[in-house]
Design an enzyme around this catalytic site. Sequence first.
Site, PDB file in Angstrom:
ATOM      1  CE  LYS A   1      -1.250   8.277  -0.277  1.00 52.82           C
ATOM      2  NZ  LYS A   1      -0.135   7.426  -0.560  1.00 52.82           N
TER       3      LYS A   1
ATOM      4  N   GLY B   1       1.849   8.384  -5.710  1.00 53.53           N
ATOM      5  CA  GLY B   1       2.713   8.222  -6.888  1.00 53.53           C
ATOM      6  C   GLY B   1       3.543   9.465  -7.133  1.00 53.53           C
TER       7      GLY B   1
ATOM      8  CD  GLU C   1       4.795   0.134  -3.831  1.00 54.06           C
ATOM      9  OE1 GLU C   1       5.471  -0.186  -2.841  1.00 54.06           O
ATOM     10  OE2 GLU C   1       3.565   0.304  -3.766  1.00 54.06           O
TER      11      GLU C   1
ATOM     12  CG  ASP D   1       0.418   4.975   2.159  1.00 55.12           C
ATOM     13  OD1 ASP D   1       0.825   3.814   2.320  1.00 55.12           O
ATOM     14  OD2 ASP D   1       0.323   5.502   1.047  1.00 55.12           O
TER      15      ASP D   1
ATOM     16  N   GLY E   1       9.339   4.841  -1.565  1.00 53.04           N
ATOM     17  CA  GLY E   1       9.628   5.084  -0.150  1.00 53.04           C
ATOM     18  C   GLY E   1       9.030   6.366   0.411  1.00 53.04           C
TER      19      GLY E   1
END
Length: 202
Positions: free
Chosen positions: A32, A102, A12, A43, A14
Amino acid sequence: MKTYFITGISTEVGKTIASAIVTEALKADYWKPVQAGELENADAHKVEQLISNSTSKIHPNSYALHTPMSPHAAAEIDGLTIDLKKIKKPSTKNHLVIEGAGGVLVPLNDNQTIADLIKPSYKVIVVSRHYLGSINHTLLTVNFLKEKGFDISIIFSGEAHPSTESIIAKMTNVPIIGRIDEEPYFDQNVIQEYAELFKEKL
Protein backbone atom coordinates in the site's frame (compact mmCIF):
# COMPACT_ATOMS: atom_id res chain seq x y z
CA MET A 1 4.59 -11.82 -13.03
CA LYS A 2 1.56 -9.54 -12.91
CA THR A 3 0.80 -6.43 -10.89
CA TYR A 4 -2.78 -5.91 -9.70
CA PHE A 5 -3.92 -2.46 -8.59
CA ILE A 6 -6.97 -2.53 -6.30
CA THR A 7 -9.06 0.61 -6.16
CA GLY A 8 -12.58 1.42 -4.99
CA ILE A 9 -15.54 3.50 -6.10
CA SER A 10 -15.29 5.38 -2.79
CA THR A 11 -13.77 4.90 0.65
CA GLU A 12 -14.85 2.07 3.01
CA VAL A 13 -16.05 -0.19 0.19
CA GLY A 14 -13.93 -3.24 1.07
CA LYS A 15 -10.63 -2.69 -0.76
CA THR A 16 -8.48 -4.12 2.04
CA ILE A 17 -10.49 -7.35 2.32
CA ALA A 18 -10.44 -7.68 -1.49
CA SER A 19 -6.67 -7.05 -1.43
CA ALA A 20 -6.18 -9.79 1.18
CA ILE A 21 -8.23 -12.25 -0.91
CA VAL A 22 -6.35 -11.49 -4.14
CA THR A 23 -3.00 -11.61 -2.30
CA GLU A 24 -3.91 -15.01 -0.83
CA ALA A 25 -5.29 -16.37 -4.13
CA LEU A 26 -2.09 -15.53 -6.01
CA LYS A 27 0.31 -15.94 -3.05
CA ALA A 28 1.32 -12.45 -4.19
CA ASP A 29 3.27 -9.73 -2.42
CA TYR A 30 1.25 -6.78 -1.05
CA TRP A 31 2.01 -3.05 -1.01
CA LYS A 32 0.00 0.00 0.00
CA PRO A 33 2.01 3.00 -1.22
CA VAL A 34 0.14 5.61 0.84
CA GLN A 35 -1.49 4.93 4.21
CA ALA A 36 -3.43 7.82 5.78
CA GLY A 37 -4.45 7.30 9.42
CA GLU A 38 -4.83 4.13 11.53
CA LEU A 39 -1.06 3.62 11.57
CA GLU A 40 -1.27 1.31 14.61
CA ASN A 41 -3.64 -0.98 12.66
CA ALA A 42 -2.74 -0.09 9.08
CA ASP A 43 -4.14 -1.91 6.05
CA ALA A 44 -0.80 -3.71 5.56
CA HIS A 45 -1.12 -5.16 9.11
CA LYS A 46 -4.70 -6.24 8.42
CA VAL A 47 -3.71 -8.01 5.19
CA GLU A 48 -0.76 -9.67 6.94
CA GLN A 49 -3.11 -11.06 9.61
CA LEU A 50 -5.70 -12.27 7.08
CA ILE A 51 -3.44 -14.21 4.70
CA SER A 52 -2.14 -17.65 5.57
CA ASN A 53 0.36 -18.54 2.83
CA SER A 54 4.08 -18.30 3.55
CA THR A 55 5.12 -16.87 0.15
CA SER A 56 3.56 -13.40 0.33
CA LYS A 57 5.73 -10.52 1.49
CA ILE A 58 4.23 -7.28 2.83
CA HIS A 59 6.18 -4.24 1.61
CA PRO A 60 6.35 -1.03 3.69
CA ASN A 61 4.33 2.08 2.79
CA SER A 62 6.14 4.82 0.90
CA TYR A 63 4.14 7.32 2.95
CA ALA A 64 2.56 6.60 6.36
CA LEU A 65 0.50 9.66 7.26
CA HIS A 66 -1.10 10.22 10.65
CA THR A 67 -4.55 11.65 9.82
CA PRO A 68 -7.40 9.64 8.23
CA MET A 69 -8.05 12.12 5.42
CA SER A 70 -7.39 12.45 1.71
CA PRO A 71 -3.61 11.86 1.32
CA HIS A 72 -2.89 15.41 0.09
CA ALA A 73 -4.54 16.88 3.22
CA ALA A 74 -3.05 14.28 5.61
CA ALA A 75 0.41 15.01 4.16
CA GLU A 76 -0.08 18.75 4.67
CA ILE A 77 -0.93 18.18 8.35
CA ASP A 78 2.30 16.15 8.66
CA GLY A 79 4.26 18.99 7.01
CA LEU A 80 4.90 16.97 3.84
CA THR A 81 4.14 17.05 0.14
CA ILE A 82 3.72 13.64 -1.49
CA ASP A 83 6.33 13.24 -4.23
CA LEU A 84 5.55 10.47 -6.73
CA LYS A 85 9.27 10.02 -7.42
CA LYS A 86 9.56 8.72 -3.84
CA ILE A 87 6.82 6.13 -4.41
CA LYS A 88 8.87 3.31 -5.89
CA LYS A 89 7.29 -0.03 -6.70
CA PRO A 90 8.97 -2.75 -4.58
CA SER A 91 11.36 -5.03 -6.38
CA THR A 92 9.95 -8.58 -6.32
CA LYS A 93 9.97 -11.70 -8.50
CA ASN A 94 6.43 -12.45 -7.29
CA HIS A 95 3.00 -11.17 -8.36
CA LEU A 96 2.28 -7.86 -6.60
CA VAL A 97 -1.02 -6.55 -5.24
CA ILE A 98 -1.09 -2.76 -4.79
CA GLU A 99 -3.89 -1.21 -2.74
CA GLY A 100 -4.83 2.38 -3.50
CA ALA A 101 -6.34 4.91 -1.09
CA GLY A 102 -10.03 5.74 -1.61
CA GLY A 103 -10.97 6.08 -5.27
CA VAL A 104 -8.89 6.70 -8.41
CA LEU A 105 -9.16 10.51 -8.33
CA VAL A 106 -8.23 10.96 -4.67
CA PRO A 107 -5.55 13.72 -4.69
CA LEU A 108 -1.99 12.91 -3.63
CA ASN A 109 -0.79 16.49 -4.05
CA ASP A 110 -1.93 19.62 -5.93
CA ASN A 111 -1.65 18.01 -9.37
CA GLN A 112 -1.57 14.22 -9.06
CA THR A 113 -4.08 11.58 -7.97
CA ILE A 114 -4.12 7.87 -7.15
CA ALA A 115 -4.62 7.26 -10.90
CA ASP A 116 -1.07 8.52 -11.47
CA LEU A 117 0.24 5.50 -9.54
CA ILE A 118 -1.34 3.03 -12.00
CA LYS A 119 1.00 1.93 -14.79
CA PRO A 120 -0.33 0.79 -18.22
CA SER A 121 0.74 -2.84 -17.57
CA TYR A 122 -1.22 -3.17 -14.31
CA LYS A 123 -4.46 -5.14 -14.08
CA VAL A 124 -6.95 -2.91 -12.26
CA ILE A 125 -9.60 -4.36 -9.94
CA VAL A 126 -12.42 -1.99 -8.97
CA VAL A 127 -14.22 -2.79 -5.70
CA SER A 128 -17.89 -1.74 -5.91
CA ARG A 129 -20.23 -1.76 -2.92
CA HIS A 130 -23.97 -1.05 -3.22
CA TYR A 131 -25.27 2.24 -1.79
CA LEU A 132 -27.46 5.00 -3.21
CA GLY A 133 -25.25 6.51 -5.92
CA SER A 134 -22.92 3.53 -6.25
CA ILE A 135 -23.96 2.76 -9.84
CA ASN A 136 -22.94 6.26 -10.90
CA HIS A 137 -19.65 6.03 -8.94
CA THR A 138 -18.86 2.61 -10.43
CA LEU A 139 -19.58 3.69 -14.02
CA LEU A 140 -17.57 6.89 -13.60
CA THR A 141 -14.62 4.94 -12.18
CA VAL A 142 -14.68 2.18 -14.79
CA ASN A 143 -15.20 4.58 -17.71
CA PHE A 144 -12.33 6.79 -16.54
CA LEU A 145 -10.04 3.73 -16.34
CA LYS A 146 -11.25 2.46 -19.74
CA GLU A 147 -10.37 5.81 -21.32
CA LYS A 148 -6.84 5.36 -19.96
CA GLY A 149 -6.69 1.92 -21.62
CA PHE A 150 -6.43 -0.24 -18.49
CA ASP A 151 -7.34 -3.92 -18.17
CA ILE A 152 -10.23 -3.71 -15.66
CA SER A 153 -12.35 -6.14 -13.68
CA ILE A 154 -14.82 -5.71 -10.80
CA ILE A 155 -15.30 -7.29 -7.39
CA PHE A 156 -18.65 -6.58 -5.71
CA SER A 157 -18.57 -6.21 -1.94
CA GLY A 158 -21.31 -6.38 0.69
CA GLU A 159 -24.90 -7.59 0.56
CA ALA A 160 -26.13 -8.78 -2.85
CA HIS A 161 -28.09 -6.24 -4.84
CA PRO A 162 -28.90 -8.07 -8.12
CA SER A 163 -30.37 -5.12 -10.05
CA THR A 164 -27.34 -2.92 -9.24
CA GLU A 165 -24.83 -5.66 -10.08
CA SER A 166 -26.66 -6.57 -13.27
CA ILE A 167 -26.79 -3.03 -14.70
CA ILE A 168 -23.13 -2.41 -13.78
CA ALA A 169 -22.12 -5.65 -15.53
CA LYS A 170 -24.16 -4.72 -18.64
CA MET A 171 -23.05 -1.11 -18.87
CA THR A 172 -19.35 -1.64 -18.14
CA ASN A 173 -18.93 -4.91 -20.04
CA VAL A 174 -15.86 -5.80 -17.96
CA PRO A 175 -15.20 -9.16 -16.23
CA ILE A 176 -16.81 -9.67 -12.81
CA ILE A 177 -14.48 -11.63 -10.51
CA GLY A 178 -17.17 -12.27 -7.89
CA ARG A 179 -18.75 -10.84 -4.77
CA ILE A 180 -17.52 -10.70 -1.20
CA ASP A 181 -20.58 -11.16 1.02
CA GLU A 182 -21.36 -9.20 4.17
CA GLU A 183 -19.70 -11.82 6.39
CA PRO A 184 -20.09 -11.79 10.20
CA TYR A 185 -16.28 -11.61 10.37
CA PHE A 186 -13.20 -12.11 8.21
CA ASP A 187 -10.37 -14.37 9.33
CA GLN A 188 -7.75 -16.49 7.55
CA ASN A 189 -10.26 -19.29 6.83
CA VAL A 190 -12.85 -16.97 5.28
CA ILE A 191 -10.16 -15.24 3.19
CA GLN A 192 -8.88 -18.64 2.06
CA GLU A 193 -12.38 -19.69 0.94
CA TYR A 194 -12.78 -16.55 -1.19
CA ALA A 195 -9.23 -16.95 -2.53
CA GLU A 196 -10.19 -20.40 -3.86
CA LEU A 197 -13.41 -19.01 -5.39
CA PHE A 198 -11.72 -16.07 -7.12
CA LYS A 199 -8.43 -17.70 -8.14
CA GLU A 200 -9.39 -18.86 -11.64
CA LYS A 201 -10.83 -15.43 -12.58
CA LEU A 202 -7.65 -13.58 -11.65
